[in-house]
Motif scaffolding. Structure first.
Motif, PDB file in Angstrom:
ATOM      1  N   PHE A 159     -11.407   9.367   5.357  1.00  0.00           N
ATOM      2  CA  PHE A 159     -10.241   9.245   6.239  1.00  0.00           C
ATOM      3  C   PHE A 159     -10.333  10.163   7.454  1.00  0.00           C
ATOM      4  CE2 PHE A 159      -8.743  13.166   4.521  1.00  0.00           C
ATOM      5  CZ  PHE A 159      -7.736  13.619   5.374  1.00  0.00           C
ATOM      6  N   PHE A 160     -11.145  11.240   7.345  1.00  0.00           N
ATOM      7  CA  PHE A 160     -11.342  12.108   8.507  1.00  0.00           C
ATOM      8  C   PHE A 160     -12.082  11.372   9.632  1.00  0.00           C
ATOM      9  CE2 PHE A 160     -11.014  15.652   5.373  1.00  0.00           C
ATOM     10  CZ  PHE A 160     -10.005  16.370   6.011  1.00  0.00           C
ATOM     11  N   LYS A 161     -13.000  10.489   9.243  1.00  0.00           N
ATOM     12  CA  LYS A 161     -13.917   9.877  10.211  1.00  0.00           C
ATOM     13  C   LYS A 161     -13.526   8.471  10.623  1.00  0.00           C
ATOM     14  CE  LYS A 161     -17.000  10.591   7.088  1.00  0.00           C
ATOM     15  NZ  LYS A 161     -18.255  10.611   6.282  1.00  0.00           N
ATOM     16  N   ALA A 162     -12.795   7.779   9.768  1.00  0.00           N
ATOM     17  CA  ALA A 162     -12.489   6.376  10.048  1.00  0.00           C
ATOM     18  C   ALA A 162     -11.107   6.044   9.488  1.00  0.00           C
ATOM     19  CB  ALA A 162     -13.542   5.464   9.418  1.00  0.00           C
ATOM     20  N   ILE A 184       0.058  28.445   6.840  1.00  0.00           N
ATOM     21  CA  ILE A 184       1.092  28.318   7.883  1.00  0.00           C
ATOM     22  C   ILE A 184       0.731  27.206   8.853  1.00  0.00           C
ATOM     23  CG2 ILE A 184       2.216  29.491   9.809  1.00  0.00           C
ATOM     24  CD1 ILE A 184       1.803  32.126   8.223  1.00  0.00           C
ATOM     25  N   HIS A 185      -0.548  27.135   9.233  1.00  0.00           N
ATOM     26  CA  HIS A 185      -0.994  26.081  10.154  1.00  0.00           C
ATOM     27  C   HIS A 185      -0.739  24.694   9.562  1.00  0.00           C
ATOM     28  CE1 HIS A 185      -4.016  23.213  11.654  1.00  0.00           C
ATOM     29  NE2 HIS A 185      -3.840  23.812  12.819  1.00  0.00           N
ATOM     30  N   ASP A 186      -1.146  24.496   8.310  1.00  0.00           N
ATOM     31  CA  ASP A 186      -0.974  23.186   7.671  1.00  0.00           C
ATOM     32  C   ASP A 186       0.500  22.864   7.459  1.00  0.00           C
ATOM     33  OD1 ASP A 186      -3.720  22.931   7.608  1.00  0.00           O
ATOM     34  OD2 ASP A 186      -3.920  23.616   5.549  1.00  0.00           O
ATOM     35  N   LEU A 189      -3.928  15.775   3.522  1.00  0.00           N
ATOM     36  CA  LEU A 189      -3.947  15.906   4.980  1.00  0.00           C
ATOM     37  C   LEU A 189      -3.831  14.580   5.722  1.00  0.00           C
ATOM     38  CD1 LEU A 189      -6.645  18.698   5.399  1.00  0.00           C
ATOM     39  CD2 LEU A 189      -4.165  18.928   5.633  1.00  0.00           C
ATOM     40  N   LEU A 190      -3.555  13.512   5.010  1.00  0.00           N
ATOM     41  CA  LEU A 190      -3.404  12.212   5.670  1.00  0.00           C
ATOM     42  C   LEU A 190      -2.271  12.216   6.690  1.00  0.00           C
ATOM     43  CD1 LEU A 190      -4.353   9.238   5.801  1.00  0.00           C
ATOM     44  CD2 LEU A 190      -2.711   8.735   3.963  1.00  0.00           C
ATOM     45  N   TYR A 191      -1.314  13.137   6.545  1.00  0.00           N
ATOM     46  CA  TYR A 191      -0.206  13.168   7.504  1.00  0.00           C
ATOM     47  C   TYR A 191      -0.713  13.397   8.934  1.00  0.00           C
ATOM     48  CZ  TYR A 191      -0.599  18.285   6.940  1.00  0.00           C
ATOM     49  OH  TYR A 191      -1.052  19.570   6.882  1.00  0.00           O
ATOM     50  N   ASN A 192      -1.893  13.988   9.081  1.00  0.00           N
ATOM     51  CA  ASN A 192      -2.446  14.190  10.416  1.00  0.00           C
ATOM     52  C   ASN A 192      -2.919  12.896  11.063  1.00  0.00           C
ATOM     53  OD1 ASN A 192      -2.193  17.047  10.637  1.00  0.00           O
ATOM     54  ND2 ASN A 192      -3.950  17.302   9.277  1.00  0.00           N
ATOM     55  N   HIS A 193      -2.974  11.806  10.298  1.00  0.00           N
ATOM     56  CA  HIS A 193      -3.521  10.550  10.813  1.00  0.00           C
ATOM     57  C   HIS A 193      -2.594   9.369  10.536  1.00  0.00           C
ATOM     58  CE1 HIS A 193      -7.379  12.558  11.533  1.00  0.00           C
ATOM     59  NE2 HIS A 193      -7.226  13.120  10.343  1.00  0.00           N
ATOM     60  N   LEU A 194      -1.300   9.592  10.491  1.00  0.00           N
ATOM     61  CA  LEU A 194      -0.380   8.500  10.163  1.00  0.00           C
ATOM     62  C   LEU A 194      -0.357   7.416  11.229  1.00  0.00           C
ATOM     63  CD1 LEU A 194       2.785   9.971   8.428  1.00  0.00           C
ATOM     64  CD2 LEU A 194       0.648   9.131   7.443  1.00  0.00           C
ATOM     65  N   ASP A 195      -0.462   7.813  12.489  1.00  0.00           N
ATOM     66  CA  ASP A 195      -0.468   6.788  13.545  1.00  0.00           C
ATOM     67  C   ASP A 195      -1.628   5.825  13.330  1.00  0.00           C
ATOM     68  OD1 ASP A 195       1.715   7.990  14.646  1.00  0.00           O
ATOM     69  OD2 ASP A 195       0.637   8.964  16.288  1.00  0.00           O
ATOM     70  N   ARG A 196      -2.785   6.378  13.016  1.00  0.00           N
ATOM     71  CA  ARG A 196      -3.977   5.554  12.784  1.00  0.00           C
ATOM     72  C   ARG A 196      -3.813   4.695  11.533  1.00  0.00           C
ATOM     73  NH1 ARG A 196      -9.584   8.727  12.515  1.00  0.00           N
ATOM     74  NH2 ARG A 196      -8.835   9.251  10.416  1.00  0.00           N
ATOM     75  N   LEU A 197      -3.197   5.266  10.492  1.00  0.00           N
ATOM     76  CA  LEU A 197      -2.958   4.493   9.275  1.00  0.00           C
ATOM     77  C   LEU A 197      -2.070   3.297   9.560  1.00  0.00           C
ATOM     78  CD1 LEU A 197      -3.059   4.157   6.136  1.00  0.00           C
ATOM     79  CD2 LEU A 197      -0.972   5.556   6.077  1.00  0.00           C
ATOM     80  N   PHE A 198      -0.969   3.513  10.280  1.00  0.00           N
ATOM     81  CA  PHE A 198      -0.028   2.427  10.530  1.00  0.00           C
ATOM     82  C   PHE A 198      -0.589   1.390  11.493  1.00  0.00           C
ATOM     83  CE2 PHE A 198       3.446   5.535   9.232  1.00  0.00           C
ATOM     84  CZ  PHE A 198       3.652   4.914   8.011  1.00  0.00           C
ATOM     85  N   TYR A 233       0.839  -1.190   0.000  1.00  0.00           N
ATOM     86  CA  TYR A 233       0.000   0.000   0.000  1.00  0.00           C
ATOM     87  C   TYR A 233       0.879   1.246   0.000  1.00  0.00           C
ATOM     88  CZ  TYR A 233      -3.294  -3.581   1.350  1.00  0.00           C
ATOM     89  OH  TYR A 233      -4.044  -4.734   1.368  1.00  0.00           O
ATOM     90  N   LEU A 234       0.466   2.223  -0.783  1.00  0.00           N
ATOM     91  CA  LEU A 234       1.247   3.443  -0.959  1.00  0.00           C
ATOM     92  C   LEU A 234       0.340   4.656  -0.807  1.00  0.00           C
ATOM     93  CD1 LEU A 234       3.881   4.930  -1.818  1.00  0.00           C
ATOM     94  CD2 LEU A 234       3.094   4.660  -4.199  1.00  0.00           C
ATOM     95  N   PHE A 235       0.811   5.644  -0.048  1.00  0.00           N
ATOM     96  CA  PHE A 235       0.028   6.849   0.166  1.00  0.00           C
ATOM     97  C   PHE A 235       0.907   8.092  -0.035  1.00  0.00           C
ATOM     98  CE2 PHE A 235      -1.866   3.406   2.515  1.00  0.00           C
ATOM     99  CZ  PHE A 235      -3.203   3.514   2.168  1.00  0.00           C
ATOM    100  N   ILE A 236       0.302   9.129  -0.606  1.00  0.00           N
ATOM    101  CA  ILE A 236       0.968  10.408  -0.835  1.00  0.00           C
ATOM    102  C   ILE A 236       0.253  11.456   0.003  1.00  0.00           C
ATOM    103  CG2 ILE A 236       1.523  12.202  -2.516  1.00  0.00           C
ATOM    104  CD1 ILE A 236       1.374  10.039  -4.694  1.00  0.00           C
ATOM    105  N   CYS A 237       1.023  12.239   0.763  1.00  0.00           N
ATOM    106  CA  CYS A 237       0.424  13.311   1.541  1.00  0.00           C
ATOM    107  C   CYS A 237       1.406  14.468   1.668  1.00  0.00           C
ATOM    108  CB  CYS A 237      -0.035  12.812   2.913  1.00  0.00           C
ATOM    109  SG  CYS A 237       1.272  12.117   3.956  1.00  0.00           S
ATOM    110  N   GLY A 238       0.988  15.497   2.358  1.00  0.00           N
ATOM    111  CA  GLY A 238       1.774  16.709   2.511  1.00  0.00           C
ATOM    112  C   GLY A 238       0.829  17.890   2.593  1.00  0.00           C
TER     113      GLY A 238
END
Length: 251
Positions: free
Chosen positions: A41-44, A148-150, A95-104, A6-11
């Motif tokens: 991905f925001f919800k689950a 700036i926040h992101d 924005l998947l970088y905000n949920h990497l722990d959950r992804l892994f 599985y491969l994901f692109i974020c940033g």
């Protein structure tokens, strides 16, 4: 047999994730969505079941912001028949970088590419899209402060994951403008780039060079002041140095 890679692109949004998607999508061994699960991905958490052929090729309510795969992007037209021979399946979700722990937690062996780009270009793009009244997918209040926040959030995530072999940080200016890092990307994927990928990359490098030569960055004075006063440049420099050191050792 279905792939288990599985491969994901974020940033941070506007950091080059779509450009990287275009490059990777030119490799027929890789099936990668365009925010295929950009709402879900925001919800689950993202799970392997979402990347089977039947599920990936059939949108369900709440999956994403578009209602039909091929109407949104012709790329999806032929992916169903490629699943049996795919080396990777995944998605591009900035924005998947905000949920990497959950992804892994759900996909421990997933590979993730995180783009890092300078804040001036990101903020310029945020402002440009916010000013475009025809761009209905972008909120009018999503401007420099949001950029700036992101940006800060993505850098903090990168700092946490630099040493993780499942994560590849890509510096936009190196990958698309200056040095070129295609071999490094495919070493991370444990594959060799195909001729279509090499040709696509060379075309993108030339296009980026032409864009840089003619680029005019327009930021309001308040945006420039906000960037100077609040953007985490020290953290940015530190992470850049750590990335380059790590990649130099790996090569």
């Amino acid at each position: 047999m279905m792939t288990n890679k599985y491969l994901f692109i974020c940033g941070a949004p506007r950091s080059g994730t779509t450009a990287l998607w275009r490059l990777i999508a030119s490799d027929e061994r890789i099936i990668i969505g365009v925010e295929r699960y950009g709402n879900l991905f925001f919800k689950a958490p993202l799970t392997p079941e979402l990347f089977t052929s039947d599920r990936f090729c059939n949108i369900q309510p709440g999956d994403t912001f578009y209602n039909d795969l091929t109407t949104f992007n012709p790329y999806y037209k032929n992916v169903a028949g490629r699943f049996s021979n795919a080396s990777y399946v995944g998605d591009k979700i900035p924005l998947l970088y905000n949920h990497l722990d959950r992804l892994f937690e759900q996909i421990p062996d997933a590979k993730v590419i995180i783009l890092l780009r300078n804040i001036i270009d990101i903020a310029s793009s945020y402002e440009s899209r916010a000013n475009n009244i025809d761009d209905l997918s972008w909120r009018r209040d999503k401007r420099t402060a949001s950029a700036i926040h992101d940006w800060r959030a993505s850098i903090n995530v990168l700092k946490r994951y630099i040493a993780d072999e499942r994560v590849l940080p890509l510096i936009y200016e190196d990958f698309f403008v200056n040095d070129g890092k295609l071999d490094m990307l495919y070493k991370f994927l444990e594959m060799e780039p195909t001729e279509p990928v090499i040709n696509a990359y060379q075309s993108m490098l030339q296009g980026s060079a032409n864009l840089e030569n003619n680029r005019k960055r327009h930021l309001p004075l308040d945006s420039v002041r906000l960037i100077c006063e609040t953007a985490p440049f020290g953290l940015y420099r530190q992470v850049l140095e750590e990335i380059k050191t790590s990649q130099a050792i790996a090569s």
